[in-house]
Scaffold this active site. Structure first.
Site, PDB file in Angstrom:
ATOM      1  N   PRO A  86      39.151 -17.897 -45.351  1.00 25.43           N
ATOM      2  CA  PRO A  86      39.940 -18.265 -46.531  1.00 25.43           C
ATOM      3  C   PRO A  86      41.039 -19.257 -46.135  1.00 25.43           C
ATOM      4  O   PRO A  86      42.061 -18.868 -45.578  1.00 25.43           O
ATOM      5  CB  PRO A  86      40.520 -16.932 -47.002  1.00 25.43           C
ATOM      6  CG  PRO A  86      40.554 -16.072 -45.778  1.00 25.43           C
ATOM      7  CD  PRO A  86      39.420 -16.511 -44.906  1.00 25.43           C
TER       8      PRO A  86
ATOM      9  N   ASP B 218      44.306 -20.026 -41.684  1.00 28.55           N
ATOM     10  CA  ASP B 218      43.437 -18.890 -41.989  1.00 28.55           C
ATOM     11  C   ASP B 218      44.325 -17.825 -42.628  1.00 28.55           C
ATOM     12  O   ASP B 218      45.149 -17.204 -41.954  1.00 28.55           O
ATOM     13  CB  ASP B 218      42.795 -18.369 -40.698  1.00 28.55           C
ATOM     14  CG  ASP B 218      41.826 -17.217 -40.939  1.00 28.55           C
ATOM     15  OD1 ASP B 218      41.898 -16.592 -42.015  1.00 28.55           O
ATOM     16  OD2 ASP B 218      41.024 -16.924 -40.034  1.00 28.55           O
ATOM     17  N   HIS B 219      44.144 -17.607 -43.943  1.00 29.37           N
ATOM     18  CA  HIS B 219      45.053 -16.729 -44.676  1.00 29.37           C
ATOM     19  C   HIS B 219      44.882 -15.257 -44.299  1.00 29.37           C
ATOM     20  O   HIS B 219      45.727 -14.426 -44.650  1.00 29.37           O
ATOM     21  CB  HIS B 219      44.844 -16.911 -46.182  1.00 29.37           C
ATOM     22  CG  HIS B 219      46.104 -16.845 -46.980  1.00 29.37           C
ATOM     23  ND1 HIS B 219      47.286 -16.327 -46.482  1.00 29.37           N
ATOM     24  CD2 HIS B 219      46.401 -17.243 -48.248  1.00 29.37           C
ATOM     25  CE1 HIS B 219      48.230 -16.398 -47.394  1.00 29.37           C
ATOM     26  NE2 HIS B 219      47.726 -16.952 -48.485  1.00 29.37           N
ATOM     27  N   ARG B 220      43.810 -14.922 -43.578  1.00 28.98           N
ATOM     28  CA  ARG B 220      43.661 -13.558 -43.081  1.00 28.98           C
ATOM     29  C   ARG B 220      44.646 -13.277 -41.956  1.00 28.98           C
ATOM     30  O   ARG B 220      45.062 -12.134 -41.733  1.00 28.98           O
ATOM     31  CB  ARG B 220      42.237 -13.327 -42.555  1.00 28.98           C
ATOM     32  CG  ARG B 220      41.139 -13.516 -43.592  1.00 28.98           C
ATOM     33  CD  ARG B 220      39.769 -13.520 -42.939  1.00 28.98           C
ATOM     34  NE  ARG B 220      39.648 -14.575 -41.933  1.00 28.98           N
ATOM     35  CZ  ARG B 220      38.535 -14.778 -41.204  1.00 28.98           C
ATOM     36  NH1 ARG B 220      37.485 -13.995 -41.360  1.00 28.98           N
ATOM     37  NH2 ARG B 220      38.505 -15.756 -40.316  1.00 28.98           N
TER      38      ARG B 220
END
Length: 418
Positions: A215, A390-392
């Site tokens: 994401p 990387d939004h994780r």
């Protein structure tokens, strides 16, 4: 019994390769360390050296063969005490070799290393690898071998350090394979179909996986370049006698490295239920090469001087275009930088190289209207920089802090000399 020579893993992420050229033929005698073949990986064409002495009694894979899986028997070698004229039995089909977790163009986490090449108390290594290890003061008992049967070869020791590295966490489970596209229809338009190179196939697969599974969040800042350009001119004048000429990219590599040390929440790698926090900023720098892209690494970018970064990038870039980088020079990195400003691209969003968690995309510097410090309207040299996160692994606020730190370092570049 003849010795089976198998397709080697010439980099931690290599799953298959092209046997580009044989440098030996049936009947030739080889010694340990002799170059037997040239093998094209997804990143470069590399030499494959013999690890045993004997006579080539059969060639099992013809040169020019693509898609040869790691572990496939490619030739057979008769030892000194064997009859090289005796017929050679065809080897049984090898068990499939487990693939490393797919990563993007500049992978960080290596595949699980091959067991250390030892038999009893004896370390199995090529003579050349032993010589390099002796020069570097390496203990080969702690080096993982990637050659046939776990033998330690030249590439294993070139990038190794006398200090034992921390153990690498197991890579995340691989995502489901990306379905191959259907055959292109023929619309009657004159055309030529060109087979993809191993590098292009790998780029297509890994970037598709990244875009589908990571994401992405994008954050863009406009950065004034006037102070950095002025400092670069002054430094190049002072460094001319040493033959060093700094590029803007050299200074941006340093700025990203320092910014990552200031905002360590962004200097991370994501792997399933594990978040790896790095204490050093190694910057993978995108370099365009024929038929693809490779990302040589500037290690410890925050801790190196600008002249050192410039010299290293000049050497890495040259050897990248010649296909002469060793795996340890492009496998790794904690974050990436891609600069398309020299091609006039104003702004773009780059795709993350998992398991890295961020990449910085640099656009062209250009004259733009700008509100000056005194509030008046003037003209300044400005570029747009876009961070992909990387939004994780990285929250938007932390990504914003990194972009702020990067902008401040570029606009106040004397901090890069501290």
């Amino acid at each position: 019994m003849p010795i089976a020579i198998k397709m080697p893993a010439l980099s931690p992420t290599m799953e298959q390769g092209k046997l580009a050229r044989w440098l030996v033929k049936v009947g030739d005698t080889v010694s340990a360390g002799d170059i037997m073949a040239e093998i094209e990986t997804d990143k470069a064409t590399m030499e494959f050296e013999a690890v045993d002495e004997g006579t080539i009694v059969s060639i099992e894979v013809a040169e020019g063969t693509d898609g040869v899986a790691v572990g496939t028997v490619i030739a057979q070698l008769a030892g000194e005490d064997e009859d090289a004229s005796a017929p050679v039995a065809k080897p049984a089909a090898a068990a499939p070799v487990a693939a490393a977790a797919p990563v993007a163009a500049a992978p960080v986490a290596a595949a699980a290393p091959v067991a250390v090449a030892a038999k009893g108390d004896r370390v199995i290594a090529t003579p050349l690898a032993k010589r390099i290890a002796a020069i570097k003061g390496l203990d080969l008992s702690g080096v993982a071998g990637t050659g046939p049967n776990g033998r330690i070869v030249k590439a294993d020791v070139e990038g190794a350090s006398p200090v034992a590295a921390a153990p690498v966490a197991a890579p995340a489970a691989a995502p489901a394979p990306v379905a191959a596209p259907a055959a292109l229809p023929d619309f009657g338009i004159p055309h030529e179909d060109v087979s993809l190179s191993g590098m292009r196939k790998t780029i297509a697969r890994r970037l598709t996986e990244s875009k589908q599974t990571v994401p992405h969040i994008y954050l863009t800042v406009d950065v004034r370049l006037d102070a950095l350009l002025k400092l670069r001119t002054e430094l190049n004048s002072a460094l001319a006698a040493r033959g060093v000429k700094l590029s803007v990219n050299d200074m941006l590599i340093k700025a990203l490295g320092v910014a990552l040390t200031q905002v360590p929440q962004c200097n991370v790698a994501f792997a399933g239920d594990t978040l790896r926090q790095y204490s050093r900023a190694d910057i993978s720098v995108a370099v365009s090469i024929p038929n693809g892209l490779i990302t040589p690494i500037v290690t410890d970018a925050a801790g190196k001087g600008l002249a050192k970064i410039s010299t290293e990038m000049g050497d890495l870039g040259k050897r990248a275009k010649e296909g002469k980088l060793a795996p340890n020079e492009y496998v790794g990195g904690t974050a990436s930088l891609s600069n398309m400003g020299m091609m006039g691209i104003k702004q773009f969003e780059a795709i993350i190289n998992p398991p890295q968690a961020m990449i910085m995309a640099i656009g062209a510097g250009e004259k733009r209207p700008w509100v000056l410090e005194d509030g008046s309207l003037g003209v300044a040299s400005v570029m747009s920089a876009t961070g992909s996160f990387d939004h994780r692994a990285i929250d938007g606020s932390d990504g914003a802090q990194l972009m702020k730190a990067f902008r401040e370092l570029v606009e106040n570049p004397l901090a890069l000399l501290a």
